[in-house]
Write an enzyme that holds these catalytic residues in place. Structure first.
Site, PDB file in Angstrom:
ATOM      1  N   LYS A 253       6.757 -22.227   4.867  1.00  0.00           N
ATOM      2  CA  LYS A 253       5.589 -21.478   5.336  1.00  0.00           C
ATOM      3  C   LYS A 253       4.953 -22.244   6.496  1.00  0.00           C
ATOM      4  CE  LYS A 253       1.968 -18.714   3.270  1.00  0.00           C
ATOM      5  NZ  LYS A 253       1.607 -18.059   2.016  1.00  0.00           N
ATOM      6  N   GLU A 342      -2.044  -8.405 -11.685  1.00  0.00           N
ATOM      7  CA  GLU A 342      -3.373  -7.873 -11.991  1.00  0.00           C
ATOM      8  C   GLU A 342      -3.411  -7.233 -13.369  1.00  0.00           C
ATOM      9  OE1 GLU A 342      -1.798  -7.514  -9.080  1.00  0.00           O
ATOM     10  OE2 GLU A 342      -3.141  -8.591  -7.712  1.00  0.00           O
ATOM     11  N   ARG A 370      -4.415  -1.606  -9.369  1.00  0.00           N
ATOM     12  CA  ARG A 370      -3.204  -1.812 -10.168  1.00  0.00           C
ATOM     13  C   ARG A 370      -3.453  -1.779 -11.676  1.00  0.00           C
ATOM     14  NH1 ARG A 370       1.161  -4.829  -7.359  1.00  0.00           N
ATOM     15  NH2 ARG A 370       1.445  -3.323  -5.697  1.00  0.00           N
TER      16      ARG A 370
HETATM   17  C1  LIG Z   1      -1.227  -6.659  -5.636  1.00  0.00           C
HETATM   18  C2  LIG Z   1      -1.585  -7.796  -4.718  1.00  0.00           C
HETATM   19  N1  LIG Z   1      -2.195  -8.887  -5.221  1.00  0.00           N
HETATM   20  C3  LIG Z   1      -2.526  -9.906  -4.406  1.00  0.00           C
HETATM   21  C4  LIG Z   1      -2.238  -9.852  -3.066  1.00  0.00           C
HETATM   22  C5  LIG Z   1      -2.687 -10.951  -2.135  1.00  0.00           C
HETATM   23  N2  LIG Z   1      -1.572 -11.686  -1.566  1.00  0.00           N
HETATM   24  C6  LIG Z   1      -1.119 -11.452  -0.315  1.00  0.00           C
HETATM   25  S1  LIG Z   1       0.129 -12.440   0.121  1.00  0.00           S
HETATM   26  C7  LIG Z   1       0.116 -13.215  -1.353  1.00  0.00           C
HETATM   27  C8  LIG Z   1       1.066 -14.324  -1.633  1.00  0.00           C
HETATM   28  C9  LIG Z   1       2.454 -13.919  -1.411  1.00  0.00           C
HETATM   29  O1  LIG Z   1       3.270 -15.029  -1.609  1.00  0.00           O
HETATM   30  P1  LIG Z   1       4.821 -14.903  -1.352  1.00  0.00           P
HETATM   31  O2  LIG Z   1       5.333 -13.632  -1.905  1.00  0.00           O
HETATM   32  O3  LIG Z   1       5.464 -16.146  -1.838  1.00  0.00           O
HETATM   33  O4  LIG Z   1       4.915 -14.790   0.225  1.00  0.00           O
HETATM   34  P2  LIG Z   1       4.470 -15.864   1.327  1.00  0.00           P
HETATM   35  O5  LIG Z   1       3.052 -15.555   1.722  1.00  0.00           O
HETATM   36  O6  LIG Z   1       4.592 -17.218   0.717  1.00  0.00           O
HETATM   37  O7  LIG Z   1       5.422 -15.652   2.450  1.00  0.00           O
HETATM   38  C10 LIG Z   1      -0.891 -12.702  -2.180  1.00  0.00           C
HETATM   39  C11 LIG Z   1      -1.219 -13.188  -3.528  1.00  0.00           C
HETATM   40  C12 LIG Z   1      -1.595  -8.693  -2.588  1.00  0.00           C
HETATM   41  N3  LIG Z   1      -1.299  -8.533  -1.288  1.00  0.00           N
HETATM   42  N4  LIG Z   1      -1.276  -7.700  -3.431  1.00  0.00           N
END
Ligand SMILES: Cc1ncc(C[n+]2csc(CCOP(=O)(O)OP(=O)(O)O)c2C)c(N)n1
Length: 598
Positions: A253, A342, A370
């Protein structure tokens, strides 16, 4: 000033142009994309870290596959900036997330290359599988359906449900697991442990049994997700293999920007920063600034939990965003990050409450959508003492339509046994949290917005705010405004400004959407025949609807105008711009009032 693309990137207006490059030119293109992304996001904030980590993936996918014929879905979609830049939106990228500009997330109406709109996590596998099955039913067995999904998102419930379903089909599906080992905050959960063991630098710990193979996926990798030439080679091989398959790509990242690699949580979405040093620029004016609502939540839950040992905190993957990270640091055994989950967060809270704990379950309003059934079936029906803190209620700004928290007041109001309130300022948030944990409070929903409150000195002793009691903020004689929550500050401004135009406006802050303060409403409808309701939420079903129902039920006659979010999806922009579009900022309220005949 829009960034100037490098000499290779400046020639790429679509994946067709990309395919004309030699493989040897691809690393240089990736470098130019990174420079472009850093330059653009340093002056127009966005999701930096995840997008920097997915540059090679985007280049390799569009280089090898036949998009948009092949369908490509980016899970969450916050990592898709390189994809946007490669698919005809390079010269629009300086409008990313702006009012009237391009969306920060993939969006079907924006480009044929955005096969599916995303924003909420863990949807891409279900959507890709659906498309793959559709292709099969339509006699097309050659189209590939690709989901790019992160290591945190793949552990989300929907993604797991889709993996389970996909494994029994022969669908032409490719999952690219973009494994950077981190969510927004440090990743959590046993599945994350498994991925770390699988790919860690201690081969003795590498597991032999492969989870994905157990689900009937052909597994490829792990592969270096920043080696674009290797990625291209691997994807070309995979292209020929039928059925569901998964490529495990290891990425970093923030790749290529030192600060973003070092402080991955901060640089997930850093705001404005210096493009050379990475130093973050603050936009706050100096002097006494009010705290963010989320920080008031974070500080207050600790204060309450220190006095009441039944209190615990829960967040589904948003410790920093919700400021529950403060409690996680101070009381690690009483504050839980459950991952992007969630639904689980809500029923987990229900279980804790059933055993006498008082969970404060903090979920962004938009992500709470959700867990609707869990709130009804697992919490409200069983009258459990859970406190839901809905952060990011109302219009959230630049994240746009997928992230606005605009439906919550309407969707929760119809559920029996809920108490629903929304603070006008940060002191009220504190007092609502205090009230919600008192014995017998039942299921509470406290809804507050993104951003800062209005008063620096909020840290006063707690005071209970009885459920179902609103208050008169200002008396008047010509008409009444009824507001709920922080947007009431716009209503207050409007009421004051109208005094100078000799219109005397009474302003009531209803505080509780449920139960409604009927004493206050009887007073209002007895005294006034002109009423405006103001809410930072959909006007279909929220405060305005509740007031109309009250009026009808009690046979009052009045001219009621409802201000709020109209029955359509609102796109991205600054919160102020969007409130203005919807007509419920102070100016919109004033204009509405001036339209009344006095
Ligand atoms: C239902 C939902 N919950 C929380 C989020 C907030 N959120 C956006 S990106 C993320 C983390 C994603 O991590 P990962 O899948 O590992 O991708 P990365 O950002 O590390 O590339 C979260 C928790 C979301 N977009 N949707």
């Amino acid at each position: 000033m829009p960034a100037i693309p490098g000499h290779i990137l400046s020639q790429i207006n679509s994946p067709k142009d990309l395919k004309r490059l030699t493989e040897e030119e691809l690393p240089e293109l990736c470098k130019e994309i990174r420079e472009f992304l850093i330059e653009e996001t340093s002056q127009n904030p966005g999701h930096l870290g995840s997008s920097l980590g997915a540059v090679e993936l985007a280049v390799a996918i569009h280089y090898v596959f036949d998009t948009p014929y092949d369908k490509l879905i980016w899970d969450v979609g916050h990592q898709a900036y390189a994809h946007k830049i490669l698919t005809g939106r390079r010269d629009l990228f300086h409008t990313n997330r702006m009012y009237g500009g391009i969306s920060g997330f993939p969006k079907m109406s924006e480009s044929e290359y955005d096969a599916f709109g995303t924003g909420h996590s863990s949807t891409s596998l279900s959507a890709a599988l659906g498309m793959a099955i559709a292709s099969g039913l339509q006699g097309n067995h050659d189209r590939l359906h690709i989901s790019v999904i992160g290591d945190a998102a793949i552990a989300g419930g929907m993604a797991m449900e889709a993996l389970n379903n996909a494994g029994i089909h022969k669908a032409n599906l490719l999952v690219i697991l973009n494994d950077n080992g981190i969510s927004i905050d440090p990743n959590v959960g046993a599945f994350n442990d498994y991925l770390a063991r699988m790919t860690g630098d201690q081969p003795a710990l590498h597991t032999r049994s492969n989870f994905f193979e157990a689900f009937n996926f052909q597994y490829f990798g792990p592969i270096d997700g920043h080696d674009v030439i290797q990625l291209v080679k691997q994807l070309k091989e995979i292209r020929l293999i039928p059925g569901p398959k998964l490529l495990h790509a290891i990425t970093t990242k923030g790749k290529g920007f030192k600060k973003a690699e070092e402080e991955q949580t901060v640089y997930h979405a850093p705001g404005l920063f210096n493009k050379v040093t990475g130093e973050i620029k603050t936009t706050d004016s100096p002097g006494m600034i009010p705290p963010k609502y989320q920080d008031v939540f974070g500080e207050t839950i600790i204060e309450l939990a220190e006095k009441n040992d039944r209190i615990v905190g829960i967040t589904p993957a948003m410790p920093t965003g919700s400021s529950l990270n403060l409690m996680m640091a101070k009381m690690p055994h009483r504050a839980f990050d459950v991952g992007i989950a969630e639904q689980h967060a809500v029923t987990f809270a229900a279980g804790l409450a059933a055993q006498g704990m008082i969970p404060f379950c903090n979920i962004y309003s938009s992500f709470m959508q959700r867990a609707y059934d869990q709130v009804i079936h697992d919490v409200a029906l069983q009258k459990l003492h859970v406190v839901f803190c809905l952060d990011r209620g109302g219009l959230v700004g630049e994240d746009g339509a997928t992230h606005h928290g605009t439906f919550d007041l309407a969707y929760f109001r119809v559920i029996p046994n809920l108490t629903i309130c929304s603070p006008l300022n940060e002191e009220e948030l504190r007092n609502m949290m205090y009230t919600a944990q008192l014995p017998g409070a039942g299921t509470y929903v406290i809804r507050y917005p993104k951003g800062r409150g209005v008063m620096p000195g909020w840290n006063r002793p707690f005071k209970a705010l009885p459920a179902g009691k609103g208050r008169k903020m200002q008396d008047g004689k010509d008409m009444a405004i009824i507001s709920i929550g922080h947007i009431g500050n716009e209503a207050a401004k409007a009421a004051i400004q109208l005094e100078s135009q000799s219109i005397s406006v009474a302003h009531y802050d209803i505080r509780y959407l449920k139960p409604l303060d009927e004493v206050l409403l009887h007073e209002i409808f007895t005294r006034f025949d002109k009423v405006i309701t103001v809410e930072d939420g959909t006007i279909t079903g929220g405060l305005g609807s509740a007031v109309l129902e009250f009026m009808s039920d009690h046979h009052y006659k009045a001219d009621v105008t409802r201000l709020g979010i109209p029955d359509r999806f609102i796109e991205q922009g600054r919160v102020g711009e969007l409130q203005h579009e919807c007509g419920f900022d102070a100016e919109g309220i004033i204009n509405t009032i001036l339209n009344f005949k006095f």
